[in-house]
Design a protein around this motif. Structure first.
Motif, PDB file in Angstrom:
ATOM      1  N   ALA A 747      -0.197   6.141  10.799  1.00  0.00           N
ATOM      2  CA  ALA A 747      -1.295   5.183  11.003  1.00  0.00           C
ATOM      3  C   ALA A 747      -1.212   3.994  10.054  1.00  0.00           C
ATOM      4  N   ARG A 748      -0.201   4.000   9.190  1.00  0.00           N
ATOM      5  CA  ARG A 748       0.029   2.900   8.226  1.00  0.00           C
ATOM      6  C   ARG A 748      -1.179   2.709   7.303  1.00  0.00           C
ATOM      7  N   LEU A 749      -1.765   3.819   6.867  1.00  0.00           N
ATOM      8  CA  LEU A 749      -2.907   3.720   5.953  1.00  0.00           C
ATOM      9  C   LEU A 749      -2.570   2.994   4.657  1.00  0.00           C
ATOM     10  N   PRO A 750      -1.349   3.137   4.093  1.00  0.00           N
ATOM     11  CA  PRO A 750      -1.059   2.398   2.852  1.00  0.00           C
ATOM     12  C   PRO A 750      -1.167   0.882   2.992  1.00  0.00           C
ATOM     13  N   ASP A 751      -1.029   0.387   4.216  1.00  0.00           N
ATOM     14  CA  ASP A 751      -1.148  -1.065   4.415  1.00  0.00           C
ATOM     15  C   ASP A 751      -2.599  -1.527   4.484  1.00  0.00           C
ATOM     16  N   ILE A 752      -3.515  -0.587   4.670  1.00  0.00           N
ATOM     17  CA  ILE A 752      -4.915  -0.962   4.884  1.00  0.00           C
ATOM     18  C   ILE A 752      -5.657  -1.165   3.570  1.00  0.00           C
ATOM     19  N   SER A 753      -5.436  -0.258   2.602  1.00  0.00           N
ATOM     20  CA  SER A 753      -6.169  -0.381   1.342  1.00  0.00           C
ATOM     21  C   SER A 753      -5.372   0.232   0.207  1.00  0.00           C
ATOM     22  N   PRO A 754      -5.601  -0.209  -1.022  1.00  0.00           N
ATOM     23  CA  PRO A 754      -4.869   0.363  -2.164  1.00  0.00           C
ATOM     24  C   PRO A 754      -5.197   1.838  -2.389  1.00  0.00           C
ATOM     25  N   ARG A 755      -6.441   2.227  -2.184  1.00  0.00           N
ATOM     26  CA  ARG A 755      -6.786   3.643  -2.373  1.00  0.00           C
ATOM     27  C   ARG A 755      -6.082   4.505  -1.350  1.00  0.00           C
ATOM     28  N   LEU A 756      -6.073   4.053  -0.095  1.00  0.00           N
ATOM     29  CA  LEU A 756      -5.398   4.825   0.940  1.00  0.00           C
ATOM     30  C   LEU A 756      -3.894   4.886   0.694  1.00  0.00           C
ATOM     31  N   ALA A 757      -3.348   3.854   0.058  1.00  0.00           N
ATOM     32  CA  ALA A 757      -1.926   3.905  -0.295  1.00  0.00           C
ATOM     33  C   ALA A 757      -1.669   5.005  -1.323  1.00  0.00           C
ATOM     34  N   VAL A 758      -2.521   5.085  -2.351  1.00  0.00           N
ATOM     35  CA  VAL A 758      -2.355   6.091  -3.399  1.00  0.00           C
ATOM     36  C   VAL A 758      -2.484   7.497  -2.813  1.00  0.00           C
ATOM     37  N   HIS A 784       1.499   3.058  -8.388  1.00  0.00           N
ATOM     38  CA  HIS A 784       0.892   2.012  -7.560  1.00  0.00           C
ATOM     39  C   HIS A 784       0.057   1.097  -8.454  1.00  0.00           C
ATOM     40  N   PRO A 785       0.126  -0.224  -8.250  1.00  0.00           N
ATOM     41  CA  PRO A 785      -0.613  -1.147  -9.143  1.00  0.00           C
ATOM     42  C   PRO A 785      -2.102  -0.860  -9.224  1.00  0.00           C
ATOM     43  N   ALA A 786      -2.668  -0.268  -8.180  1.00  0.00           N
ATOM     44  CA  ALA A 786      -4.113  -0.013  -8.181  1.00  0.00           C
ATOM     45  C   ALA A 786      -4.458   1.427  -8.519  1.00  0.00           C
ATOM     46  N   ALA A 787      -3.477   2.241  -8.875  1.00  0.00           N
ATOM     47  CA  ALA A 787      -3.732   3.671  -9.070  1.00  0.00           C
ATOM     48  C   ALA A 787      -4.795   3.923 -10.134  1.00  0.00           C
ATOM     49  N   ALA A 788      -4.744   3.197 -11.238  1.00  0.00           N
ATOM     50  CA  ALA A 788      -5.708   3.421 -12.330  1.00  0.00           C
ATOM     51  C   ALA A 788      -7.130   3.070 -11.921  1.00  0.00           C
ATOM     52  N   THR A 789      -7.259   2.303 -10.855  1.00  0.00           N
ATOM     53  CA  THR A 789      -8.590   1.924 -10.374  1.00  0.00           C
ATOM     54  C   THR A 789      -9.303   3.105  -9.727  1.00  0.00           C
ATOM     55  N   PHE A 790      -8.551   4.135  -9.382  1.00  0.00           N
ATOM     56  CA  PHE A 790      -9.113   5.322  -8.723  1.00  0.00           C
ATOM     57  C   PHE A 790      -8.753   6.563  -9.553  1.00  0.00           C
ATOM     58  N   PRO A 791      -9.343   6.708 -10.744  1.00  0.00           N
ATOM     59  CA  PRO A 791      -8.907   7.759 -11.677  1.00  0.00           C
ATOM     60  C   PRO A 791      -9.109   9.174 -11.154  1.00  0.00           C
ATOM     61  N   TYR A 792     -10.149   9.419 -10.360  1.00  0.00           N
ATOM     62  CA  TYR A 792     -10.401  10.771  -9.854  1.00  0.00           C
ATOM     63  C   TYR A 792      -9.280  11.211  -8.923  1.00  0.00           C
ATOM     64  N   GLU A 793      -8.923  10.370  -7.974  1.00  0.00           N
ATOM     65  CA  GLU A 793      -7.838  10.709  -7.058  1.00  0.00           C
ATOM     66  C   GLU A 793      -6.514  10.788  -7.809  1.00  0.00           C
ATOM     67  N   LEU A 794      -6.294   9.850  -8.732  1.00  0.00           N
ATOM     68  CA  LEU A 794      -5.033   9.846  -9.487  1.00  0.00           C
ATOM     69  C   LEU A 794      -4.888  11.126 -10.301  1.00  0.00           C
TER      70      LEU A 794
END
Length: 921
Positions: A747-758, A784-794
């Motif tokens: 579904a190409r979720l990584p292209d939709i949002s940074p969280r979905l990419a992570v 991923h450049p935005a990984a730290a923005t989502f610490p719980y998932e990371l």
């Protein structure tokens, strides 16, 4: 006539407090609260005189009722004398004041941003000599100015600035909740009343003296003003209404009768001058400090000054009213025709000010007048953008009354109802809807307001959708062309209803309907259509469109900000716009669009949850819940409960999470509010995962979407990707887990949002059977450049990575990701997840450090500031590094100390030393 301040009798306690206040070494704030005429202004004058004697610079301002709905009008008074210091600021700080002085077109700054800028200006002013800010009649200050004054007043410690505010106790204001120290100014004692009366009116007839004392009841202004108007020899006890005008009337109105006699004795021309000044909000007392030209200048009014009705401002030389009661009495004594004539003259005085001109024109007009109605409509649009939605409702309603054509009247009432609904005034919105109905049925504008009320109050997505769809179809069939504001509102409302319903069939019908409208659907609405519905299938390119739309915003309405904010949330870039949301929230929360404020609070909470500021998210959610409940917005109240439940599940507070989940589900499911039932299911999945009940977590997750696909128009389907995959793996459903991870990639979720990419890379890594493939995707997720923005998932991905490394590459390789995961879970305040990570660390042969759960309540910014402070940097040096003001740094440290259980800066190093090496911020 001698001022009230000429005799300070019976105020020894207050004078002692004020003397200590003025001579204190550090800055502070104090509020004097008392009844009208009790002597607050005299005490303010006394404090100002003390401060001048101590070589303070005294800056005075006065609240004016006529300006109480004009944002920043009060702050303008305080800042105007400090213009030279503002000009010494750098460009960035100077721009903050552009809105206050009307020189800029950007959105108003937040209370915090403006408050910090004001503190900086005051610091510059106080560097030359101590500053005393004196505000009289603070209850009439506009909401925006009160919020800034409260913010500043709470942060004066350590400065050379003091703030002194006088408030009437019978009028509520934002100062009531500003948490500033207060000094109650009560009426004078019987003994003090006699002393003051004998001092200022010696030799009174005993009967008159007794009458005055009885009528004044300790009110200083009455003691000073009544004696000359009591007939010689006094009055019989049973005829006191000759003295007061009306028996049993509260004291201020009795004093108005006293001033009324003097006003009636004036010549017609002087009375006209006084009336114009009163209607334009000219100040009262020695605190009236208005920049020249901003208010009507009363001329040739020496007769009124000689009669004790006016004073002369010593700085400007302008006439000002001697007391607010004089101003009120002038207006009350004028005939309607006299008031209308005065307003007409004032409209000419303020012909360059869209808001003041319109309000005066409206007051001057009796019969329908389209020019005046249009001016009021423009003023309403202006004040809405400045955070005055409640004022805008009044102006739009008045514009409707003055409309010459029925269709214009109906349209403006619809606009008023629309704004009233967003301002939380649902009852008034319904009333306006009824007033705006056309003979043949409901107008499209009234359908907007009625549907918003039904949606907000009771979550009615079914009937409101039917009415809105019918209104859109009628406008389409009537051949509407070009830009049409009501049509746009209907379209956006339909999209919001569909988002809450999350019903596939309804969304498909909506897409078909909007396709028939073609270019009549605005570009922003097309963004909402794609982002709010099915981001998996329609989300490609939405993130870029949202970023472009927000970058292009110029002077937006509050609802424009929130709608784009919702779109930003669905593509996980909300954090970029949180400052914009916070500024708008500060502007709207007092007198603005309350329903929009609730949406802003939801969005701020969601971003706080995403970035790991969970304590702040809890407070934001509770604030939203209280606001929604108080305004009877049940949809938003349960929306807040849903997010609070999800947050509780993430933190491991399972009982609270399930209580909130059950409450939301019981309310939303019968109404068909799928958006909320999905969050309830996500809450159940998260709570079960946190507890290690993976079978229950799996059942909750597949209730949102089955493995291997993403249910159309289910916004939680992609958001729970990691939950479903982890639950499936832990219950032995490896094929389902892998199928779901591959579906995300397909579904190409990584292209939709940074969280979905992570999370997509995390899911692919967890389900990979090839170790090399797993390592590849773990690397992609964690770097991923935005990984730290989502610490719980990371942290969850790092925990899984550590387990994988221990099995594939040995125990030593697993320790770093497991240590990072453990530290993140502890910092977030997720003890169950942290214990799981510590157990894996032990299995990897490492000895986990003692839990640093006591640090879990610190935000990332607080930890960074605490680390720098522990390293010996001053607040100024920390601020320079982090682009914050020293006062903001001090405020953060003030919150950090109790969280760490310490009381001094010296203890910071030891408190932070419990962290693993290299992890101390």
């Amino acid at each position: 006539m001698e001022s009230i301040a000429g005799a300070m009798v019976g105020r020894e306690r207050e004078q002692e407090v004020l003397s200590e206040f003025v001579t204190a070494a550090e800055g502070r704030a104090l509020v004097l609260r008392g009844d009208t005429g009790v002597g607050k202004s005299a005490l303010l004058d006394h404090a100002a005189a003390l401060a001048a004697g101590e070589r303070h610079r005294v800056v005075r301002a006065a609240g004016v009722e006529a300006e109480s709905q004009l944002p920043f009008a009060g702050l303008h008074q305080f800042l105007y004398p400090l213009l030279p210091h503002i000009d010494r600021l750098d460009d960035g700080h100077r721009e903050v004041f552009d809105v206050v002085f009307g020189r800029g077109e950007d959105s108003p700054p937040s209370v915090m941003t403006l408050g910090i800028a004001v503190l900086d200006v005051l610091s510059l002013a106080a560097s030359q000599q101590p500053v005393l800010l004196v505000l009289d009649d603070g209850q009439w200050l506009d909401t925006a100015s009160i919020e800034v004054c409260g913010f500043v007043g709470r942060r004066l410690t350590g400065s050379s600035v003091k703030l002194l505010v006088g408030l009437r106790s019978d009028v509520s204001s934002g100062f009531d909740t500003a948490a500033l120290p207060q000094l109650a100014v009560t009426t004078l004692s019987e003994k003090a009343s006699e002393q003051l009366l004998d001092l200022r009116h010696p030799g009174l007839d005993p009967v008159v003296r007794r009458l005055v004392l009885d009528e004044a009841q300790g009110n200083a202004l009455a003691l000073l003003e009544l004696p000359p108007h009591v007939p010689r020899g006094g009055l019989p006890t049973d005829n006191r209404e000759a003295l007061s005008g009306y028996p049993g009337v509260p004291l201020p109105q009795r004093l108005q009768q006293v001033y009324g006699d003097r006003i009636r004795a004036l010549g017609a021309a002087v009375r006209t001058e006084l009336l114009r000044g009163a209607l334009d909000g000219v100040g009262a007392g020695t605190a009236a400090r208005h920049p020249r030209g901003t208010r009507y200048r009363m001329l040739n009014a020496d007769e009124a000054a000689a009669g004790g009705l006016l004073d002369v401002d010593p700085l400007s030389g302008d006439f000002v009213f001697r007391h607010p009661l004089v101003r009120s009495t002038v207006v009350q004594l004028a005939t309607p025709n006299e008031r209308r004539a005065a307003h007409a003259a004032l409209a000419q005085v303020h012909r360059e000010d869209v808001e003041r001109r319109a309000t005066h024109l409206a007051a001057a007009t009796v019969d329908p007048d389209e020019e005046v109605a249009a001016a009021l409509e423009a003023a309403a649009e202006s004040v809405t953008r400045r955070g005055g939605a409640m004022v805008a409702v009044s102006w739009l309603t008045r514009a409707a009354e003055l409309s010459e054509r029925p269709e214009e009247r109906s349209r403006r009432l619809g606009d008023a109802a629309f704004v009233a609904g967003h301002a939380g005034l649902l009852g008034q919105a319904r009333q306006l809807v009824g007033s705006g109905s056309t003979p043949g049925g409901h107008s499209p504008a009234s359908v907007v307001a009625a549907a918003y009320a039904a949606l907000y109050e009771d979550g009615d997505v079914r009937s409101s959708r039917r009415h809105v769809v019918a209104a859109i179809e009628n406008l389409r069939d009537d051949g509407v062309k070009g830009s049409h504001e009501v049509l746009t509102r209907l379209i956006n409302l339909l999209l919001a209803i569909n988002q809450y319903a999350s019903d596939e069939a309804a969304w498909e019908r909506t897409h078909a309907l909007l396709d028939t409208l073609g270019d009549l659907v605005p570009a922003h609405s097309r963004i909402y259509q794609d982002a709010w519905g099915d981001v998996v299938r329609r989300g490609s390119g939405v993130r870029e469109r949202v970023e472009d739309a927000i970058a292009a915003l110029r002077d937006p309405e509050p609802w424009d900000i929130t709608r784009l904010g919702v779109a930003a949330y669905h593509v996980d870039v909300l954090g970029q716009y949180r400052p914009l949301l916070e500024r708008a929230l500060d502007r709207e929360s007092g007198t603005g669009a309350m329903a929009t404020s609730m949406t802003m609070l939801h969005q701020i909470m969601l971003d706080q949850m995403a970035v790991g500021e969970w304590d702040e998210a809890e407070r934001t959610g509770q604030r939203c819940l209280e606001l929604a409940t108080s305004h009877r917005h049940m949809l938003f109240a349960h929306h807040a409960r849903a997010y609070l439940g999800l947050l509780a599940a993430m933190r491991g507070h399972s009982d609270r999470a399930r209580r909130l989940q059950a409450a939301v589900d019981a309310w939303a499911r019968p109404r068909g509010v799928g958006f909320l039932t999905q969050i309830a299911d996500a809450t159940g999945a998260t709570a079960a995962l946190t507890e290690g009940d993976y079978e229950a977590a799996y059942l909750h997750a597949i209730g949102i979407t089955p493995p291997g696909t993403f249910t159309p128009y289910a916004h939680q389907a992609p958001r729970t990707l990691l939950d479903l995959v982890e639950a499936a793996l832990h219950t032995g459903r490896h094929e389902e887990a892998r199928t779901h991870a591959l579906a995300a990639r397909q579904a190409r979720l990584p292209d939709i949002s940074p969280r979905l990419a992570v999370v997509t890379h995390g899911a692919l890594a967890m389900t990979a059977t090839d170790p090399a493939e797993a390592d590849h995707h773990y690397h992609r997720a964690e770097t991923h450049p935005a990984a730290a923005t989502f610490p719980y998932e990371l942290a969850r991905i790092r925990l899984a990575h550590g387990i994988h490394l221990r099995h594939a590459h040995g125990r030593k390789a697993a320790r770093l990701p497991l240590t990072l995961a453990t530290e993140t879970f502890e910092r977030l305040g997720a003890p169950a997840w942290a214990e799981r990570s510590r157990a894996e660390l032990r299995a990897a042969g490492a000895t986990p450090l003692a839990s640093s759960a006591h640090l879990a309540t610190l935000t990332w910014q607080e930890r960074r500031i605490a680390g720098l402070a522990a390293g010996g940097l001053t607040n100024k040096e920390i601020g320079a590094r982090m682009h914050l003001s020293p006062r903001t740094v001090s405020s953060h440290l003030y919150r950090v100390f109790p969280k760490l259980g310490i009381t001094s800066r010296a203890a910071l190093r030891d408190a932070l030393g419990k962290l693993p090496d290299g992890q101390d911020a």
